[in-house]
Design a protein around this motif. Structure first.
Motif, PDB file in Angstrom:
ATOM      1  N   SER A 176       0.827  -1.206   0.000  1.00 40.88           N
ATOM      2  CA  SER A 176       0.000   0.000   0.000  1.00 40.88           C
ATOM      3  C   SER A 176       0.859   1.253   0.000  1.00 40.88           C
ATOM      4  N   VAL A 177       1.883   1.271   0.848  1.00 41.76           N
ATOM      5  CA  VAL A 177       2.777   2.436   0.925  1.00 41.76           C
ATOM      6  C   VAL A 177       3.449   2.685  -0.423  1.00 41.76           C
ATOM      7  N   CYS A 178       3.996   1.635  -1.016  1.00 42.57           N
ATOM      8  CA  CYS A 178       4.687   1.780  -2.301  1.00 42.57           C
ATOM      9  C   CYS A 178       3.726   2.210  -3.408  1.00 42.57           C
ATOM     10  N   ALA A 179       2.504   1.704  -3.364  1.00 40.76           N
ATOM     11  CA  ALA A 179       1.511   2.093  -4.368  1.00 40.76           C
ATOM     12  C   ALA A 179       1.193   3.582  -4.258  1.00 40.76           C
ATOM     13  N   TYR A 180       1.020   4.078  -3.030  1.00 34.83           N
ATOM     14  CA  TYR A 180       0.785   5.513  -2.839  1.00 34.83           C
ATOM     15  C   TYR A 180       1.959   6.325  -3.380  1.00 34.83           C
TER      16      TYR A 180
ATOM     17  N   MET B 154      -0.935   5.239   8.321  1.00 34.93           N
ATOM     18  CA  MET B 154      -0.216   5.092   7.057  1.00 34.93           C
ATOM     19  C   MET B 154      -0.893   5.884   5.950  1.00 34.93           C
ATOM     20  N   GLN B 155      -2.219   5.828   5.896  1.00 36.18           N
ATOM     21  CA  GLN B 155      -2.961   6.582   4.890  1.00 36.18           C
ATOM     22  C   GLN B 155      -2.783   8.086   5.094  1.00 36.18           C
ATOM     23  N   LEU B 156      -2.822   8.522   6.339  1.00 32.72           N
ATOM     24  CA  LEU B 156      -2.629   9.937   6.653  1.00 32.72           C
ATOM     25  C   LEU B 156      -1.293  10.438   6.122  1.00 32.72           C
TER      26      LEU B 156
ATOM     27  N   GLN C 229      -9.441  13.570   7.109  1.00 28.18           N
ATOM     28  CA  GLN C 229     -10.526  12.610   7.324  1.00 28.18           C
ATOM     29  C   GLN C 229     -10.025  11.308   7.942  1.00 28.18           C
ATOM     30  N   VAL C 230      -8.954  10.741   7.351  1.00 28.78           N
ATOM     31  CA  VAL C 230      -8.461   9.466   7.898  1.00 28.78           C
ATOM     32  C   VAL C 230      -7.772   9.662   9.238  1.00 28.78           C
ATOM     33  N   GLY C 231      -7.183  10.846   9.448  1.00 27.22           N
ATOM     34  CA  GLY C 231      -6.568  11.136  10.736  1.00 27.22           C
ATOM     35  C   GLY C 231      -7.603  11.158  11.846  1.00 27.22           C
ATOM     36  N   ILE C 232      -8.740  11.780  11.584  1.00 28.60           N
ATOM     37  CA  ILE C 232      -9.832  11.827  12.564  1.00 28.60           C
ATOM     38  C   ILE C 232     -10.322  10.417  12.884  1.00 28.60           C
TER      39      ILE C 232
ATOM     40  N   ILE D  60       0.026  10.056  15.059  1.00 27.26           N
ATOM     41  CA  ILE D  60      -1.069  10.568  14.238  1.00 27.26           C
ATOM     42  C   ILE D  60      -1.248  12.068  14.447  1.00 27.26           C
ATOM     43  N   LEU D  61      -1.233  12.507  15.702  1.00 25.01           N
ATOM     44  CA  LEU D  61      -1.413  13.928  15.988  1.00 25.01           C
ATOM     45  C   LEU D  61      -0.313  14.774  15.363  1.00 25.01           C
ATOM     46  N   ILE D  62       0.929  14.310  15.461  1.00 25.87           N
ATOM     47  CA  ILE D  62       2.046  15.083  14.913  1.00 25.87           C
ATOM     48  C   ILE D  62       1.938  15.187  13.394  1.00 25.87           C
ATOM     49  N   ASP D  63       1.576  14.096  12.728  1.00 24.96           N
ATOM     50  CA  ASP D  63       1.443  14.147  11.270  1.00 24.96           C
ATOM     51  C   ASP D  63       0.131  14.799  10.836  1.00 24.96           C
TER      52      ASP D  63
END
Length: 325
Positions: free
Chosen positions: A113-117, A148-150, A164-167, A222-225
């Motif tokens: 997933s990471v590499c695809a992004y 990871m998505q964030l 959105q994904v972070g929330i 998550i909060l930092i990113d």
């Protein structure tokens, strides 16, 4: 050219055998250090002959090898080769890998997933994230996927989606942040920060314990990113609330490497409110924590926040360049 001409004369059905044999010879005759140094070439040779594999144990071995070199390639910013290697790793997984080798399958699909992004293959990345979420049983595992998505949404400048994904990720960890917080939300969190500090001196906070709870560690990540998307979308209240949530986690639970940047951003808010003394103190605390954890990756961003919103209010501008030396 002579080598290419000779290679072209080899029948296609024999090429797989030759490549596979070369890869195996390299594994057998190179030392462990030499194998690590030549890992990409070894895996390239073996992959050319992977059609010969008919043993599940060997296929799993090769899947692990491709996973390793994919991570190595991604760390070197070779995203497309990394994507190719991790696709081979996924191809080599057994049919019911999620039942029999769940940990390996999860690691491979996460890397995929990471590499695809990173290769702008967004549809593929989203499909693999969906697969990961379907097999993630615990909220912590689901939150890791959202994190990871964030990171990848922010990297690709998809800031609204990052928010959105972070929330969602924070909610899975018991932290509630509205997409459009009010000033009352910010004020409430600020009062909690004052309460969590109480009568302690800012400089003494360096002695707080190191966070070991995996949920708190992930919440901090998550909060930092989350800070960058909230700031770049112009959502001032969301930015302030995010920074305060991160500061409160550190004040209440202790520190990890992310606490340094969290405090440095807290200094930004304090400076904006006119509390320059506290801004300087928390900025210095951020630098001290960065030194304590020897976090080179977070050094520049923490130092920049401190220099602009802490140090510059208390010292002449001529003292700034030595900080970055």
């Amino acid at each position: 050219r002579i080598q290419q001409a000779a290679y072209s004369l080899v029948p296609e059905e024999k090429k797989q055998h030759i490549h596979f044999h070369i890869g195996r010879l390299m594994q057998q005759h190179l030392t462990a250090d030499e194998q690590a140094e030549n890992a990409l070439e070894i895996v390239r040779q073996l992959n050319e002959g992977r059609g010969l594999l008919d043993d599940d144990a060997e296929r799993l071995e090769f899947a692990n090898l491709n996973l390793t070199v994919a991570k190595k390639a991604r760390a070197s910013a070779a995203y497309r080769p990394a994507f190719e290697y991790i696709n081979v790793a996924a191809e080599l997984l057994p049919e019911h890998a999620w039942e029999t080798h769940a940990s390996l399958a999860s690691e491979i699909f996460h890397e995929l997933s990471v590499c695809a992004y990173l290769c702008a293959e967004f549809d593929i990345a989203e499909a693999h994230c969906k697969t990961l979420l379907e097999h993630a049983d615990r909220p912590l595992e689901q939150a890791e996927i959202r994190f990871m998505q964030l990171v990848q949404y922010a990297y690709n400048r998809r800031m609204e989606e990052a928010i959105q994904v972070g929330i969602v990720g924070l909610r899975l960890l018991g932290i509630s942040i509205p997409a459009k917080p009010t000033q009352a939300d910010v004020l409430k969190e600020l009062l909690w920060a004052k309460w969590n500090l109480r009568r302690r001196k800012i400089a003494d906070l360096i002695n707080q314990p190191v966070i070991s709870d995996p949920e708190i560690i992930l919440s901090m990540k998550i909060l930092i990113d989350f800070i960058t998307p909230s700031y770049l979308t112009g959502n001032a209240n969301l930015f302030a609330l995010t920074v305060l949530k991160a500061a409160n986690l550190s004040l209440k639970h202790g520190h990890n490497p992310d606490s340094a940047f969290g405090y440095a951003n807290y200094a930004v808010l304090l400076a904006a409110m006119g509390d320059l003394k506290s801004a300087y103190g928390f900025g210095k605390l951020g630098i001290a924590l960065n030194d304590f954890f020897q976090d080179k990756e977070g050094r520049s961003r923490t130092l920049t926040m401190y220099a602009l919103f802490g140090h510059s209010w208390r010292h002449p501008l001529k003292t700034l360049p030595p900080l970055f030396a």
